[in-house]
Enzyme design. Structure first.
Site, PDB file in Angstrom:
ATOM      1  N   PRO A  32      52.784  35.375  44.292  1.00  0.00           N
ATOM      2  CA  PRO A  32      53.816  34.740  45.125  1.00  0.00           C
ATOM      3  C   PRO A  32      53.958  35.308  46.518  1.00  0.00           C
ATOM      4  O   PRO A  32      53.731  36.609  46.770  1.00  0.00           O
ATOM      5  CB  PRO A  32      55.082  35.479  44.483  1.00  0.00           C
ATOM      6  CG  PRO A  32      54.309  35.366  42.803  1.00  0.00           C
ATOM      7  CD  PRO A  32      52.953  35.924  42.911  1.00  0.00           C
ATOM      8  N   GLY A  33      54.014  34.441  47.387  1.00  0.00           N
ATOM      9  CA  GLY A  33      53.969  34.775  48.841  1.00  0.00           C
ATOM     10  C   GLY A  33      52.519  35.061  49.623  1.00  0.00           C
ATOM     11  O   GLY A  33      52.700  35.444  50.790  1.00  0.00           O
ATOM     12  N   CYS A  78      14.698  39.919  30.729  1.00  0.00           N
ATOM     13  CA  CYS A  78      16.082  39.499  30.993  1.00  0.00           C
ATOM     14  C   CYS A  78      16.452  38.149  31.302  1.00  0.00           C
ATOM     15  O   CYS A  78      17.593  37.403  31.084  1.00  0.00           O
ATOM     16  CB  CYS A  78      16.680  40.337  31.955  1.00  0.00           C
ATOM     17  SG  CYS A  78      16.043  39.744  33.660  1.00  0.00           S
ATOM     18  N   PHE A  82      43.328  35.928  44.656  1.00  0.00           N
ATOM     19  CA  PHE A  82      44.542  36.622  44.875  1.00  0.00           C
ATOM     20  C   PHE A  82      45.731  35.806  44.926  1.00  0.00           C
ATOM     21  O   PHE A  82      46.590  36.182  45.926  1.00  0.00           O
ATOM     22  CB  PHE A  82      44.349  37.965  45.503  1.00  0.00           C
ATOM     23  CG  PHE A  82      43.462  39.112  45.026  1.00  0.00           C
ATOM     24  CD1 PHE A  82      43.537  39.719  44.113  1.00  0.00           C
ATOM     25  CD2 PHE A  82      42.263  39.035  45.888  1.00  0.00           C
ATOM     26  CE1 PHE A  82      42.550  40.503  43.781  1.00  0.00           C
ATOM     27  CE2 PHE A  82      41.286  39.982  45.515  1.00  0.00           C
ATOM     28  CZ  PHE A  82      41.476  40.684  44.180  1.00  0.00           C
ATOM     29  N   CYS A  83      45.807  34.727  44.447  1.00  0.00           N
ATOM     30  CA  CYS A  83      46.894  33.733  44.658  1.00  0.00           C
ATOM     31  C   CYS A  83      48.289  34.050  43.928  1.00  0.00           C
ATOM     32  O   CYS A  83      48.501  34.014  42.927  1.00  0.00           O
ATOM     33  CB  CYS A  83      46.410  32.269  44.203  1.00  0.00           C
ATOM     34  SG  CYS A  83      45.278  31.584  45.203  1.00  0.00           S
TER      35      CYS A  83
END
Length: 279
Positions: free
Chosen positions: A257-258, A117, A254-255
């Site tokens: 809105p708010g 691998c 996880f940017c």
């Protein structure tokens, strides 16, 4: 503030697509498909890697890849570069300093003859998990500034809007000004192109936004560029978080809105930024 550039036919092409929908009859429509081509990176006459990329900003790609893969230490280590079109893609011929070329040859020799691998032991892992320096502590940036920059970035994602198949990487100042954006089908390629642009124009002191998840390699590339904060629109992996913690990098995912989820070094975002946002 940066200006958007016009897309060209080398970046995508319109093609007929047979569409099937549950509540309507099948039909044909024209869809824009992103154009990827093979790009071979050749160092001092030795072929090293072939990447799939759209055929724009290839000089940025060559510089960024060379830096983030540890082939060179700075932009000054590149002595010359030629981009040669071929029948099916491009070859980037890069002349690097003798010191960097000797290091590259030694790395290639140490990896020769391995089977399986390719990442199945401590020796192989050393080539993936390279020792990284810690980034500095000069950046302060407000979460609201990051949110504003992501909204601005949407207007500059021309290839993404045209095809729905491109990731973007952007460099912003601490005040949230969008300075540079690079798009590509591959998130790593988009980031390499951005870092190459940053190195060529000596951009420092800001943060990077990506419209993808933040994996280990994305953190590694950001740290190698000396940037103190990486903001991703999607998820963060455990290995990415660990490297960010070790390298003093502010890492958020996880940017939206708010909200955002800050996984490492929230101090650059202010005293109240340590809480984990909802996904």
């Amino acid at each position: 503030m940066m200006k958007s550039t016009e897309l060209t036919t080398t970046e995508y092409s319109p093609l007929p697509v047979y569409r099937i929908r549950r509540n309507a009859g099948p039909d044909y429509f024209e869809d824009n498909l992103i154009e990827e081509v093979p790009v071979a990176l050749v160092y001092n006459g030795i072929s090293h890697a072939v990447l799939m990329s759209i055929c724009t900003n290839l000089e940025d790609l060559a510089v960024g890849f060379s830096l983030t893969e540890g082939i060179i230490d700075s932009y000054r280590d590149i002595r010359d570069m030629d981009i040669v079109p071929g029948c099916s893609g491009y070859e980037i011929q890069i002349a690097i300093s003798p010191r960097c070329f000797q290091r590259l040859k030694e790395k290639r020799r140490s990896m020769a003859g391995r089977t399986g691998c390719g990442i199945c032991g401590a020796e192989e892992l050393d080539h993936v998990v390279r020792e990284q320096p810690c980034v500095g502590n000069d950046l302060t940036i407000d979460p609201a500034t990051v949110e504003m920059a992501f909204r601005t970035l949407e207007d500059h994602q021309l290839l993404g809007q045209a095809t729905g198949a491109a990731h973007a990487a952007a460099y912003i100042t601490p005040a949230g000004e969008l300075v540079a954006v690079r798009e590509d089908a591959g998130r790593h390629i988009a980031l390499d192109k951005l870092i190459g642009y940053m190195a060529r124009h000596q951009l420092q002191g800001g943060a990077i936004l990506v419209t993808s998840r933040a994996s280990f390699e994305m953190v590694q590339k950001t740290v190698s560029a000396g940037i103190e904060a990486l903001f991703a629109i999607s998820a963060v992996t455990r290995m990415a978080r660990n490297l960010a913690e070790e390298s003093n990098l502010t890492l958020a995912g996880f940017c939206r809105p708010g909200k955002m989820s800050v996984y490492a070094h929230p101090q650059r975002l202010g005293a109240d930024a340590g809480l984990q946002g909802d996904h």
